[in-house]
Design an enzyme around this catalytic site. Sequence first.
Site, mmCIF file in Angstrom:
data_model
loop_
_atom_site.group_PDB
_atom_site.id
_atom_site.type_symbol
_atom_site.label_atom_id
_atom_site.label_comp_id
_atom_site.label_asym_id
_atom_site.label_seq_id
_atom_site.Cartn_x
_atom_site.Cartn_y
_atom_site.Cartn_z
ATOM 1 N N TRP A 1 21.066 -21.350 14.843
ATOM 2 C CA TRP A 1 21.843 -20.161 15.225
ATOM 3 C C TRP A 1 21.607 -19.007 14.252
ATOM 4 C CZ3 TRP A 1 25.511 -18.157 18.572
ATOM 5 C CH2 TRP A 1 26.252 -17.079 18.084
ATOM 6 N N MET A 2 21.551 -17.779 14.787
ATOM 7 C CA MET A 2 21.514 -16.594 13.929
ATOM 8 C C MET A 2 22.486 -15.551 14.464
ATOM 9 S SD MET A 2 18.306 -14.057 13.074
ATOM 10 C CE MET A 2 18.128 -13.275 14.668
ATOM 11 N N ASP B 1 24.361 -11.772 12.446
ATOM 12 C CA ASP B 1 24.019 -10.510 11.773
ATOM 13 C C ASP B 1 22.785 -10.517 10.871
ATOM 14 O OD1 ASP B 1 26.617 -10.617 12.634
ATOM 15 O OD2 ASP B 1 27.503 -10.005 10.751
ATOM 16 N N TRP C 1 27.340 -21.138 16.039
ATOM 17 C CA TRP C 1 27.816 -20.519 14.789
ATOM 18 C C TRP C 1 28.487 -21.569 13.897
ATOM 19 C CZ3 TRP C 1 32.253 -19.929 11.983
ATOM 20 C CH2 TRP C 1 32.264 -18.916 11.014
ATOM 21 N N SER D 1 28.316 -12.030 5.898
ATOM 22 C CA SER D 1 27.385 -10.901 5.814
ATOM 23 C C SER D 1 27.534 -10.088 4.539
ATOM 24 C CB SER D 1 27.592 -9.998 7.023
ATOM 25 O OG SER D 1 27.081 -10.662 8.155
ATOM 26 N N ARG E 1 35.456 -8.116 4.551
ATOM 27 C CA ARG E 1 34.110 -8.693 4.456
ATOM 28 C C ARG E 1 32.969 -7.701 4.674
ATOM 29 N NH1 ARG E 1 36.510 -11.133 9.196
ATOM 30 N NH2 ARG E 1 35.558 -10.372 11.114
ATOM 31 N N TRP F 1 29.219 -10.933 20.952
ATOM 32 C CA TRP F 1 30.108 -12.071 20.689
ATOM 33 C C TRP F 1 30.744 -12.616 21.966
ATOM 34 C CZ3 TRP F 1 29.615 -15.153 16.921
ATOM 35 C CH2 TRP F 1 29.217 -14.716 15.664
HETATM 36 C C1 FRU Z 1 29.905 -9.981 12.490
HETATM 37 C C2 FRU Z 1 30.560 -11.054 11.652
HETATM 38 C C3 FRU Z 1 30.794 -10.541 10.244
HETATM 39 C C4 FRU Z 1 30.821 -11.800 9.436
HETATM 40 C C5 FRU Z 1 29.782 -12.624 10.125
HETATM 41 C C6 FRU Z 1 30.042 -14.097 10.074
HETATM 42 O O1 FRU Z 1 29.167 -10.444 13.559
HETATM 43 O O2 FRU Z 1 31.763 -11.463 12.247
HETATM 44 O O3 FRU Z 1 31.938 -9.750 10.109
HETATM 45 O O4 FRU Z 1 30.510 -11.587 8.095
HETATM 46 O O5 FRU Z 1 29.739 -12.200 11.470
HETATM 47 O O6 FRU Z 1 28.969 -14.827 10.523
#
Ligand code: FRU
Length: 564
Positions: free
Chosen positions: A142-143, A145, A169, A202, A262, A398
């Site tokens: 999975w990938m 950001d 995820w 991220s 974050r 998402w």
């Molecule tokens: C955005 C996010 C970021 C978080 C990351 C987790 O897509 O929700 O805010 O750091 O993905 O994978």
Amino acid sequence: MKRSLLFLAMFFLGIMASAQAPEILSPDHAMLRIDVKDRYLLLPVQESEDNSNVKVIVSGEQKQAFNIRLAATKVDYFVPLDISRFGSGSLVLDFVLRKAGRTAEDVRKMVCWWEIRQDDRFDTSNRERFRPAYHHTPEYGWMNDPNGMFFKDGVYHLYYQWNPYGSQWENMTWGHSASQDLVHWKAMPAAIEPDALGTIFSGSCVVDVANTSGMGRGAVAALFTSAGRSQTQSLAFSTDDGTTFTKFASNPVITGDIRDFRDPKVFWNEDARIWNLIPAAGQEMRIYSSADLKSWKYESSFGKGYGEHSSVWECPDLFKLPVRGTGKQMWMLVCNTSGAPAGGSGTQYFIGSFDGHEFTTTQKETLWMDYGKDHYATVTFDNAPQGRRIALAWMSNWQYAGVVPTTQFRSANSLPRDLDIFEHEGRYFCGVTPSMELLALRGDRIRKPSGTCEIVVDLKKSASIVLSNSKGEKVVMEYDPLNATFSVDRTLSGDTSFHKDFPARTIAPVRGAIRQLRIFVDRCSIEVFDSEGRMAITNLVFPSEPYDNLVVKGCKATIYSVNH
Ligand code: FRU
């Protein structure tokens, strides 16, 4: 009776072929002792299963922990656990399995126990027809950001939110790829892995050219979110150009008082001669400053009363851009969030001023960088050459990212785009142009479209462009100068059944007349740009066979193959 005998035989054969028999200690606990022989332990995944937690224990010490959807009744695919890093002795895998109603006997019968095996190699060759040919994808897993992008000594580095143990995820880790041309990417070893402070969410990297941190001239600093019980911001340094990172001993470097805190974006502010860092906090962006990348001072917050506020703000970026055709520069604050015009994830931006302490804007309207459904978590490269501001977006949403019809890997990044600002009718907008490196991929003129091609369309007035295949699947694109819109309709594009929010007609506002379009098709994506960078619209598509037919009305199209 016969079936159960066969089952037993398979079971014992399996155990013999694998490591040792597991010890089932209770309905939610098993252990497996492994004598390390080969580099990898191949772990079988079944995506419909619940996550199990696995601990790797060597001489009583926990070396690693992660979650994995261990196969119970069938194997969807394998993922590799590199066990060579734990030495050549033996290790214990401790499994906590969670599934309501499962008995110890059920656990004993899980197929994973006889499918787990050691091997010296893990096959990453592409097995999927939807894997893009000239977009960045992870080799497996999975990938989401793009993270920590920077340029140094002729190489672009791209990190990304990665699950090394499955195509859903989980286990957020910074995967790493490197490229000299933003198009051909080489997979590198994972760069930053979870620790006791949390998984690695991220963040961003900077090249510390002047050695403000004392880590050495040209050291690379990564600032990222440690996602533990709370979200805090941590620091790591690399002195080998971003291949390996050492975490800072005094992490976390910033803590907060808010749950969603974050995605720190760090950059050198040449005007203010300080480092700035901007994490997302709830539905705001906070601004910090520092002289050495280690100790940070809170300056201000931006967001209240501006832009889209239907959900948390994520993945900020902040930089100065030239205003086209003028000598002027303006600051742009990028804010990824959901509530985009196409539904779900999108990238909004604010154009204004920044003095190292506070971001201000007079912009009233909510503006988006790309009006398709699959353009999120957009951030830019640090230290890019010639003052360029190059952005990449995660090409998904998402709403449905976890169920798109791929398995070996899940998700690609967008094509690289160069950003600037243009003025139209007294207002400022973000200009988005496919990076010049893409021109080098342009191959011969071809008669029909294919799974990987670029279509250049010359426009005068209203026009329609329809890509289709023999199954009757099609993508309908329309330019409507009267209403100043360009739309992409993927409702009949192929497989759209996996999620109710996937079928869609996405509509981009067009600022000024469009003369030429560049349409990039790459197996599961269609990115449309105005050649002059005033419109971008990115969408995924999953046709059951490539679109090999193009019908245009009111315009002229030239199709090129793409060399990859
Ligand atoms: C955005 C996010 C970021 C978080 C990351 C987790 O897509 O929700 O805010 O750091 O993905 O994978």
